[in-house]
Design a protein around this motif. Structure first.
Motif, PDB file in Angstrom:
ATOM      1  N   ILE A 179      54.465  39.559  40.366  1.00  0.00           N
ATOM      2  CA  ILE A 179      54.978  38.701  41.410  1.00  0.00           C
ATOM      3  C   ILE A 179      54.290  37.051  41.351  1.00  0.00           C
ATOM      4  O   ILE A 179      54.962  36.224  41.368  1.00  0.00           O
ATOM      5  CB  ILE A 179      55.525  39.276  42.738  1.00  0.00           C
ATOM      6  N   PRO A 180      53.067  37.159  41.832  1.00  0.00           N
ATOM      7  CA  PRO A 180      52.594  35.920  42.130  1.00  0.00           C
ATOM      8  C   PRO A 180      52.439  34.991  40.644  1.00  0.00           C
ATOM      9  O   PRO A 180      52.536  33.811  40.572  1.00  0.00           O
ATOM     10  CB  PRO A 180      51.013  36.226  42.844  1.00  0.00           C
ATOM     11  N   GLN A 181      52.138  35.868  39.783  1.00  0.00           N
ATOM     12  CA  GLN A 181      52.127  35.099  38.258  1.00  0.00           C
ATOM     13  C   GLN A 181      53.510  34.504  38.144  1.00  0.00           C
ATOM     14  O   GLN A 181      53.542  33.321  37.476  1.00  0.00           O
ATOM     15  CB  GLN A 181      51.846  36.376  37.101  1.00  0.00           C
ATOM     16  N   ALA A 182      54.461  35.152  38.449  1.00  0.00           N
ATOM     17  CA  ALA A 182      55.869  34.702  37.912  1.00  0.00           C
ATOM     18  C   ALA A 182      56.136  33.250  38.737  1.00  0.00           C
ATOM     19  O   ALA A 182      56.877  32.310  38.375  1.00  0.00           O
ATOM     20  CB  ALA A 182      56.884  35.777  37.836  1.00  0.00           C
ATOM     21  N   ILE A 183      55.915  33.583  39.902  1.00  0.00           N
ATOM     22  CA  ILE A 183      56.159  32.551  40.946  1.00  0.00           C
ATOM     23  C   ILE A 183      55.176  31.228  40.659  1.00  0.00           C
ATOM     24  O   ILE A 183      55.908  30.321  40.558  1.00  0.00           O
ATOM     25  CB  ILE A 183      55.896  32.929  42.410  1.00  0.00           C
ATOM     26  N   TRP A 184      54.104  31.505  40.531  1.00  0.00           N
ATOM     27  CA  TRP A 184      53.397  30.153  40.100  1.00  0.00           C
ATOM     28  C   TRP A 184      53.403  29.709  38.638  1.00  0.00           C
ATOM     29  O   TRP A 184      53.609  28.485  38.486  1.00  0.00           O
ATOM     30  CB  TRP A 184      51.745  30.515  40.245  1.00  0.00           C
ATOM     31  N   LEU A 185      54.130  30.457  37.802  1.00  0.00           N
ATOM     32  CA  LEU A 185      54.672  29.793  36.596  1.00  0.00           C
ATOM     33  C   LEU A 185      55.840  29.023  36.807  1.00  0.00           C
ATOM     34  O   LEU A 185      55.950  27.967  36.021  1.00  0.00           O
ATOM     35  CB  LEU A 185      54.967  31.006  35.620  1.00  0.00           C
ATOM     36  N   THR A 209      59.241  41.871  52.714  1.00  0.00           N
ATOM     37  CA  THR A 209      58.783  42.452  51.691  1.00  0.00           C
ATOM     38  C   THR A 209      57.065  42.568  51.924  1.00  0.00           C
ATOM     39  O   THR A 209      56.697  41.973  52.586  1.00  0.00           O
ATOM     40  CB  THR A 209      59.013  42.211  50.386  1.00  0.00           C
ATOM     41  N   SER A 210      56.512  43.202  50.972  1.00  0.00           N
ATOM     42  CA  SER A 210      55.106  43.318  50.949  1.00  0.00           C
ATOM     43  C   SER A 210      54.159  42.341  49.850  1.00  0.00           C
ATOM     44  O   SER A 210      53.308  42.061  49.898  1.00  0.00           O
ATOM     45  CB  SER A 210      54.573  44.718  50.653  1.00  0.00           C
ATOM     46  N   TYR A 211      55.368  41.494  49.337  1.00  0.00           N
ATOM     47  CA  TYR A 211      54.912  40.843  48.417  1.00  0.00           C
ATOM     48  C   TYR A 211      54.392  39.374  48.984  1.00  0.00           C
ATOM     49  O   TYR A 211      54.898  38.995  49.643  1.00  0.00           O
ATOM     50  CB  TYR A 211      55.998  40.411  47.339  1.00  0.00           C
ATOM     51  N   ARG A 212      53.405  38.638  48.342  1.00  0.00           N
ATOM     52  CA  ARG A 212      52.676  37.489  48.977  1.00  0.00           C
ATOM     53  C   ARG A 212      52.511  36.642  47.727  1.00  0.00           C
ATOM     54  O   ARG A 212      52.408  36.880  46.393  1.00  0.00           O
ATOM     55  CB  ARG A 212      51.506  37.768  49.682  1.00  0.00           C
ATOM     56  N   ILE A 213      52.483  35.140  47.886  1.00  0.00           N
ATOM     57  CA  ILE A 213      52.238  34.284  46.855  1.00  0.00           C
ATOM     58  C   ILE A 213      50.916  34.147  47.046  1.00  0.00           C
ATOM     59  O   ILE A 213      50.267  33.138  47.467  1.00  0.00           O
ATOM     60  CB  ILE A 213      53.091  33.084  47.027  1.00  0.00           C
ATOM     61  N   THR A 214      50.043  34.878  46.283  1.00  0.00           N
ATOM     62  CA  THR A 214      48.564  34.850  46.051  1.00  0.00           C
ATOM     63  C   THR A 214      48.100  34.268  44.854  1.00  0.00           C
ATOM     64  O   THR A 214      49.116  33.984  44.041  1.00  0.00           O
ATOM     65  CB  THR A 214      47.856  36.260  46.288  1.00  0.00           C
ATOM     66  N   LEU A 215      46.778  33.773  44.666  1.00  0.00           N
ATOM     67  CA  LEU A 215      46.487  33.343  43.342  1.00  0.00           C
ATOM     68  C   LEU A 215      46.884  34.421  42.345  1.00  0.00           C
ATOM     69  O   LEU A 215      46.572  35.317  42.566  1.00  0.00           O
ATOM     70  CB  LEU A 215      44.969  33.104  43.323  1.00  0.00           C
ATOM     71  N   PRO A 216      47.321  34.236  41.201  1.00  0.00           N
ATOM     72  CA  PRO A 216      47.584  34.996  40.265  1.00  0.00           C
ATOM     73  C   PRO A 216      46.552  35.918  39.562  1.00  0.00           C
ATOM     74  O   PRO A 216      45.376  35.212  39.453  1.00  0.00           O
ATOM     75  CB  PRO A 216      48.423  34.376  39.035  1.00  0.00           C
ATOM     76  N   ASP A 217      46.480  37.025  39.293  1.00  0.00           N
ATOM     77  CA  ASP A 217      45.710  37.714  38.581  1.00  0.00           C
ATOM     78  C   ASP A 217      45.789  37.891  37.056  1.00  0.00           C
ATOM     79  O   ASP A 217      46.729  38.261  36.518  1.00  0.00           O
ATOM     80  CB  ASP A 217      45.734  39.461  39.056  1.00  0.00           C
ATOM     81  N   PHE A 218      44.867  37.175  36.655  1.00  0.00           N
ATOM     82  CA  PHE A 218      45.171  36.992  35.185  1.00  0.00           C
ATOM     83  C   PHE A 218      44.460  37.801  34.256  1.00  0.00           C
ATOM     84  O   PHE A 218      44.390  37.725  32.861  1.00  0.00           O
ATOM     85  CB  PHE A 218      44.602  35.344  34.604  1.00  0.00           C
ATOM     86  N   ASN A 219      43.925  39.022  34.914  1.00  0.00           N
ATOM     87  CA  ASN A 219      43.244  39.991  34.059  1.00  0.00           C
ATOM     88  C   ASN A 219      44.096  41.170  33.609  1.00  0.00           C
ATOM     89  O   ASN A 219      43.911  41.881  32.709  1.00  0.00           O
ATOM     90  CB  ASN A 219      42.029  40.675  35.011  1.00  0.00           C
ATOM     91  N   ASN A 220      45.282  40.917  34.316  1.00  0.00           N
ATOM     92  CA  ASN A 220      46.539  41.921  33.841  1.00  0.00           C
ATOM     93  C   ASN A 220      47.686  41.209  33.462  1.00  0.00           C
ATOM     94  O   ASN A 220      48.517  40.762  34.316  1.00  0.00           O
ATOM     95  CB  ASN A 220      46.595  42.883  35.090  1.00  0.00           C
ATOM     96  N   LEU A 221      47.967  40.968  32.150  1.00  0.00           N
ATOM     97  CA  LEU A 221      48.936  40.166  31.721  1.00  0.00           C
ATOM     98  C   LEU A 221      50.131  40.836  31.198  1.00  0.00           C
ATOM     99  O   LEU A 221      50.798  40.235  30.297  1.00  0.00           O
ATOM    100  CB  LEU A 221      48.245  38.927  30.785  1.00  0.00           C
TER     101      LEU A 221
END
Length: 431
Positions: free
Chosen positions: A80-86, A208-220
């Motif tokens: 979720i945060p990965q896709a939003i920031w992208l 929802t429980s989703y938040r726009i946090t900094l994305p985790d780039f360790n799990n791509l």
């Protein structure tokens, strides 16, 4: 239906914004045909960009809905945060690039200097809304994936309402403000897109429980899957945009009145398409979930129901517009030549609607399945071997707007037939 009906209202918000701009701009006292041609040309390019980047929403929905059907929804949370920031980054990039290239971009659409100048001025303001739109699309994809289209509907309709009110005030003026002309319509659209995003963010954080946090780039893993799906959906949509671009290019070559008429026809067609596409969005959400749970019987039921409802809505639209046929053109312009051209071509748009419904429904189901490569190949084959040849042949015989819309007719017929056959084959494989 609980997914489709809200999705219908959510889907018509963007074309409603474009239709509102056309209807109000068409009332400008001077050079309304030129203004309509310019705004219609920008609308074509905006549709190309928006349809393309909207595939990020479809990709997110496909991944989340299939995870939901397989009972693995928590695994999708990292995406979720990965896709939003992208999406936000992509929106900013598109804005910067197209802002400076706007004169070159619209020169490909028209050589009429008055139309070109107005188009560039209008686009440079309206394109500022791209980052807002892309961020909202990512959030809408999450909502659809968890089987909720109501929140996107509320956000989209709120944005559309803001646009209608502000466009009227800023374009035509009011006792409290001066008229800003076509630039006013662009400003209204940007404010509407920002409003839409704010409402979407409210539901994301409240429901929802989703938040726009900094994305985790360790799990791509899921991000790579998302990008792969999105890339194929991009290429699929690019084929659609090639057809739409060529239609505007040819219409602009036929003359300003023909270009203005085509702009009205195309925006009505897009409005109908997005409206019927609500059932495709339901098919997208449910199709991914049912494939994830390996339930072919329910998929077959889904196909029959969504196609039936889609065709019924299409027929109702065609009948209503048939009754109002003599009056619809006056909603957009009083130019006598444009009204005459509308009266002899609009029936083609109406006849296409049931065929469009079938194509859109299957398209939505296949998107939910993640069948991006098949959809990509199908659209490019039909554009290259059906739409373009029909357009060229009929243009040779000077059919002008009829050439364009008969090309669209055969193109949509090919989509609906081939998708139906592929769906039947897929169901047999699952049984």
């Amino acid at each position: 239906m609980s997914l489709a009906i809200p999705a219908i209202f959510a889907g018509i918000a963007e074309p409603l914004i474009s239709l509102t701009d056309l209807a109000i701009i068409g009332q400008i006292p001077e050079n309304s045909a030129t203004a309509l041609a310019a705004v219609g040309t920008v609308g074509s390019f905006l549709s190309a960009i928006i349809w393309t980047i909207a595939q990020t929403k479809t990709s997110i929905s496909s991944i989340v809905s299939r995870a939901l059907g397989a009972g693995e929804l928590t695994k999708a949370s990292v995406l979720i945060p990965q896709a939003i920031w992208l999406n936000i980054s992509l929106g900013l990039l598109i804005y910067v690039i197209t802002y400076f290239l706007a004169p070159t971009i619209f020169h490909f659409y028209t050589n009429e200097k008055p139309v070109l100048d107005i188009a560039v001025s209008y686009y440079k303001i309206r394109a500022f809304g791209f980052p807002f739109t892309l961020c909202a699309f990512a959030i809408f994809g999450i909502f659809r994936g968890i089987q909720n289209t109501s929140w996107a509907m509320i956000a989209s309709l709120t944005g559309a309402a803001v646009n209608i009110i502000l466009t009227y005030i800023l374009v035509l003026g009011s006792p409290f403000s001066e008229s800003y002309g076509i630039e006013g319509a662009a400003i209204a659209s940007v404010i509407a897109q920002a409003t839409l995003l704010l409402v979407a963010l409210f539901f994301l954080y409240k429901k929802t429980s989703y938040r726009i946090t900094l994305p985790d780039f360790n799990n791509l893993y899921l991000l790579k899957k998302h990008v792969q799906l999105t890339a194929n959906f991009f290429l699929r949509t690019l084929a659609i945009n090639v057809a739409i671009y060529l239609s505007y290019r040819y219409a602009n070559n036929y003359g300003i009145e023909q270009a203005a008429t085509h702009a009205i026809l195309m925006n009505i067609w897009l409005f109908f398409s997005f409206l019927i596409d609500g059932f495709a969005n339901a098919g997208n959400a449910l199709g991914g979930k049912l494939l994830g749970s390996k339930d072919p019987d329910s998929l077959l039921y889904l196909s029959k129901k969504t196609n039936g409802y889609g065709i019924a809505i299409a027929l109702i639209l065609a009948i209503l517009c048939g009754v109002a046929y003599p009056f619809l053109g006056h909603l957009f312009t009083d130019n006598s030549e444009v009204l005459k051209l509308l009266s002899i071509t609009f029936w083609l748009v109406l006849v296409m609607q049931p065929i469009n419904a079938v194509a859109f429904v299957y398209d939505g189901i296949f998107k939910g399945w993640g069948e991006a490569s098949y959809l990509r190949n199908l659209l490019w084959i039909l554009t290259g071997f059906v739409f373009i040849p029909v357009l060229l042949i009929l243009d040779y015989f000077n059919l002008e707007l009829f050439a364009i819309w008969l090309a669209f007719f055969t193109w949509m017929l090919g989509r609906s037939v081939l998708l139906h056959l592929k769906f039947k084959q897929k169901i047999k494989e699952l049984l």
